[in-house]
Design an enzyme around this catalytic site. Sequence first.
Site, short mmCIF file in Angstrom:
data_model
loop_
_atom_site.label_atom_id
_atom_site.label_comp_id
_atom_site.label_asym_id
_atom_site.label_seq_id
_atom_site.Cartn_x
_atom_site.Cartn_y
_atom_site.Cartn_z
N PHE A 132 0.82 -1.22 0.00
CA PHE A 132 0.00 0.00 0.00
C PHE A 132 0.85 1.27 0.00
O PHE A 132 0.40 2.33 -0.41
CB PHE A 132 -0.94 0.00 1.23
CG PHE A 132 -0.26 0.46 2.49
CD1 PHE A 132 -0.16 1.81 2.80
CD2 PHE A 132 0.31 -0.45 3.37
CE1 PHE A 132 0.50 2.23 3.95
CE2 PHE A 132 0.97 -0.05 4.50
CZ PHE A 132 1.07 1.30 4.81
N LYS B 184 -1.15 -7.01 -9.26
CA LYS B 184 -2.13 -7.13 -8.16
C LYS B 184 -1.72 -6.08 -7.13
O LYS B 184 -0.90 -6.31 -6.25
CB LYS B 184 -2.03 -8.55 -7.58
CG LYS B 184 -3.29 -9.07 -6.90
CD LYS B 184 -3.77 -8.24 -5.74
CE LYS B 184 -2.97 -8.36 -4.48
NZ LYS B 184 -3.34 -7.37 -3.45
N GLU C 66 -4.96 -3.80 -2.02
CA GLU C 66 -6.41 -3.59 -2.01
C GLU C 66 -6.80 -2.36 -1.20
O GLU C 66 -7.95 -1.98 -1.14
CB GLU C 66 -7.14 -4.84 -1.50
CG GLU C 66 -6.87 -5.23 -0.05
CD GLU C 66 -5.59 -6.07 0.13
OE1 GLU C 66 -4.60 -5.81 -0.58
OE2 GLU C 66 -5.59 -6.96 1.01
N ARG C 67 -5.79 -1.72 -0.55
CA ARG C 67 -6.13 -0.54 0.25
C ARG C 67 -6.11 0.75 -0.57
O ARG C 67 -6.77 1.71 -0.23
CB ARG C 67 -5.16 -0.43 1.43
CG ARG C 67 -5.49 -1.43 2.50
CD ARG C 67 -4.60 -1.32 3.68
NE ARG C 67 -3.67 -2.42 3.72
CZ ARG C 67 -2.63 -2.52 4.54
NH1 ARG C 67 -2.41 -1.54 5.38
NH2 ARG C 67 -1.86 -3.55 4.54
N SER D 250 5.34 -7.01 3.38
CA SER D 250 5.91 -7.35 4.69
C SER D 250 6.64 -8.69 4.61
O SER D 250 6.34 -9.53 3.75
CB SER D 250 4.79 -7.40 5.73
OG SER D 250 3.80 -8.30 5.30
N CYS E 9 9.52 1.87 3.46
CA CYS E 9 10.41 0.75 3.78
C CYS E 9 11.84 1.22 3.99
O CYS E 9 12.68 0.49 4.49
CB CYS E 9 10.37 -0.29 2.68
SG CYS E 9 10.84 0.44 1.12
N GLU F 56 8.91 -3.91 13.31
CA GLU F 56 8.82 -2.81 12.35
C GLU F 56 7.53 -2.06 12.68
O GLU F 56 6.43 -2.61 12.52
CB GLU F 56 8.75 -3.36 10.91
CG GLU F 56 8.67 -2.25 9.88
CD GLU F 56 8.30 -2.74 8.48
OE1 GLU F 56 7.38 -3.58 8.35
OE2 GLU F 56 8.92 -2.27 7.52
P1 NAD Z 1 1.50 -6.62 3.05
O1 NAD Z 1 2.53 -7.67 3.11
O2 NAD Z 1 0.37 -6.65 4.00
O3 NAD Z 1 0.81 -6.62 1.58
C1 NAD Z 1 1.58 -6.58 0.40
C2 NAD Z 1 0.79 -7.25 -0.72
O4 NAD Z 1 0.58 -8.62 -0.39
C3 NAD Z 1 -0.59 -6.66 -0.95
O5 NAD Z 1 -0.84 -6.61 -2.33
C4 NAD Z 1 -1.53 -7.64 -0.25
O6 NAD Z 1 -2.79 -7.72 -0.86
C5 NAD Z 1 -0.79 -8.95 -0.40
N1 NAD Z 1 -1.02 -9.86 0.74
C6 NAD Z 1 -1.22 -9.51 2.03
N2 NAD Z 1 -1.34 -10.62 2.80
C7 NAD Z 1 -1.20 -11.67 1.98
C8 NAD Z 1 -1.22 -13.09 2.18
N3 NAD Z 1 -1.41 -13.62 3.38
N4 NAD Z 1 -1.05 -13.88 1.12
C9 NAD Z 1 -0.86 -13.37 -0.12
N5 NAD Z 1 -0.82 -12.03 -0.36
C10 NAD Z 1 -1.00 -11.20 0.65
O7 NAD Z 1 2.28 -5.22 3.11
P2 NAD Z 1 1.68 -3.75 3.20
O8 NAD Z 1 1.09 -3.54 4.55
O9 NAD Z 1 0.83 -3.46 2.02
O10 NAD Z 1 3.01 -2.88 3.05
C11 NAD Z 1 3.85 -2.55 4.12
C12 NAD Z 1 5.02 -3.50 4.24
O11 NAD Z 1 5.74 -3.55 3.01
C13 NAD Z 1 6.04 -3.08 5.27
O12 NAD Z 1 6.48 -4.21 5.96
C14 NAD Z 1 7.18 -2.47 4.44
O13 NAD Z 1 8.44 -2.51 5.05
C15 NAD Z 1 7.13 -3.35 3.25
N6 NAD Z 1 7.74 -2.70 2.10
C16 NAD Z 1 8.95 -3.16 1.69
C17 NAD Z 1 9.58 -2.55 0.62
C18 NAD Z 1 10.91 -3.03 0.15
O14 NAD Z 1 11.32 -2.61 -0.93
N7 NAD Z 1 11.61 -3.89 0.86
C19 NAD Z 1 8.96 -1.48 -0.04
C20 NAD Z 1 7.72 -1.06 0.41
C21 NAD Z 1 7.11 -1.68 1.48
#
Ligand code: NAD
Length: 496
Positions: free
Chosen positions: A148, A172, A175-176, A225, A280, A381
């Site tokens: 998101f 994909k 969804e937020r 994450s 991140c 985090e």
């Molecule tokens: P998230 O992991 O909740 O979601 C990321 C994506 O995965 C979304 O599209 C979501 O729909 C999907 N998703 C969520 N749960 C899932 C599951 N159980 N199975 C399959 N798909 C699933 O992350 P977020 O809250 O959207 O973003 C924040 C996180 O992303 C933080 O931890 C941040 O550090 C990390 N991040 C990392 C980087 C990097 O480059 N390392 C960059 C941006 C964000």
Amino acid sequence: MKIIKHYIEGKEYEGGERTGDIFNPATGEIISKVQLGDSNVVKKAVDVSLKALEGWQNTTPAKRAGIMFNYKKLLEENVSIIAELVSKEHGKTIDDAKGSLQRGLEVVEYACSIPNLLKGEFSSQVGTGIDTFSMKQPLGICVGITPFNFPVMIPLWMFPLATACGNAFILKPSERDPSSSLKLVELFEEAGAPKGLVNVINGDKEVVDALIENNNISSVSFVGSSNVAAYIYEKSASFNKRVQALGSAKNHMVVMPDADIEQASDALIGAAYGSAGERCMAISVAVAVGNAADRLIDSITPKINKIKVGPYNDKLSEMGPVVSKQALERIQSLIASGVEEGANLLIDGRDIKLQGYENGYFVGPCLFDKVKTNMNIYKEEIFGPVLSVVRADNYDQALKIVKDNPYGNGCSIFTRDGDTARDFSNEANIGMVGVNVPIPVPVAYYSFGGWKNSIFGGHNAYGMEAVRFYTRVKTVTSKWPQGLRQGAEFKMPTLG
Ligand code: NAD
């Protein structure tokens, strides 16, 4: 109420029984709904992608580059519209949203040089009359699953390079806040990309699982994450897909006693509280060495107290709300745990109230001092505007703290001493290091990626790393008849 649908073959596409709510984080109101796709939507998108691939893989890289040039121009012309879409659903300020689009645009610019990036290798006379050459060929259908916090920048890390390499792409988005990602794809088609080359499916785990399980999909790029990254990595590998999965972070800034404290504190404010800490590459831990600690705290405290928190559409806002009620509650409970565990909460942003935005997901900047590495606020985090200061007696102790942390996305050191900076750059087991630069996000012609629990898989995002990820190498060894017939050979062939 508006229902956001999927985007397949150049038009909106309906599918999936469930919907999710999209909020305005500044007010807490539901502003639209999004369809959550299912395996039928995945099947449709895959069929369309396969059709689009037939023509696309035969386009010349120069032609694809032409589309990237058009796309870059279109994105530049639409900066304000895209930034508004980001801010409305994410909550970050318009300037911040524009900045993130700019960083994504740099990758599109890089993709304009795709004919050069796809060049192969050639060796003549590897044996008598025998030449060998290698070429980079596309994978097929690539998938991107994005978080998101950067709804335009991170998709732009992925699909421009994937398609420039000759692939189709299914995105994909989170969804937020999916609206800006959808706009990106509409503009890509306006720039000349064939309809159906990039399709967008909205949804959650159900769609992600169906994408990974689909035999026609070749690769999965994930950013989010670490828990989910690990899951995506394992599942994709078990379906024999190429996978890169970038995860969470806990980024440290080491401040040495010889640092320019004013420069370090200015850098720290932006890096810790920009985008409400939902980056991140945000700095969430300052490791203050020796007498740097008190001076750093004296310098940052008045600056933090002046940060203007407000909704994205207030021009004076420097920091918006966090993305959701759940995120707000999680951050508040982590702050409470820090207090319970004995850290010194110097600035408490929990009680912030903004007139007219009482139901928004606001938390003001928080500053903890004397944080220990066994505390929850250090280990987790937080992904919010909470900065922890950990005190270290000397450089070696500071370096050890950085190295012992399980995450390894980014880190930085502020010092005037070249020896220390050089040692830190060499020794830190972290993917991106800054020297007197707080958020060392590499430019597009390098690549982005952490180490340790911040990445699963062997490839970084964008840059040449992404070109390698989105292509596979084929090596051809060739010999042309020269009139000399040698007859069949049954021993292991050797070249000579
Ligand atoms: P998230 O992991 O909740 O979601 C990321 C994506 O995965 C979304 O599209 C979501 O729909 C999907 N998703 C969520 N749960 C899932 C599951 N159980 N199975 C399959 N798909 C699933 O992350 P977020 O809250 O959207 O973003 C924040 C996180 O992303 C933080 O931890 C941040 O550090 C990390 N991040 C990392 C980087 C990097 O480059 N390392 C960059 C941006 C964000």
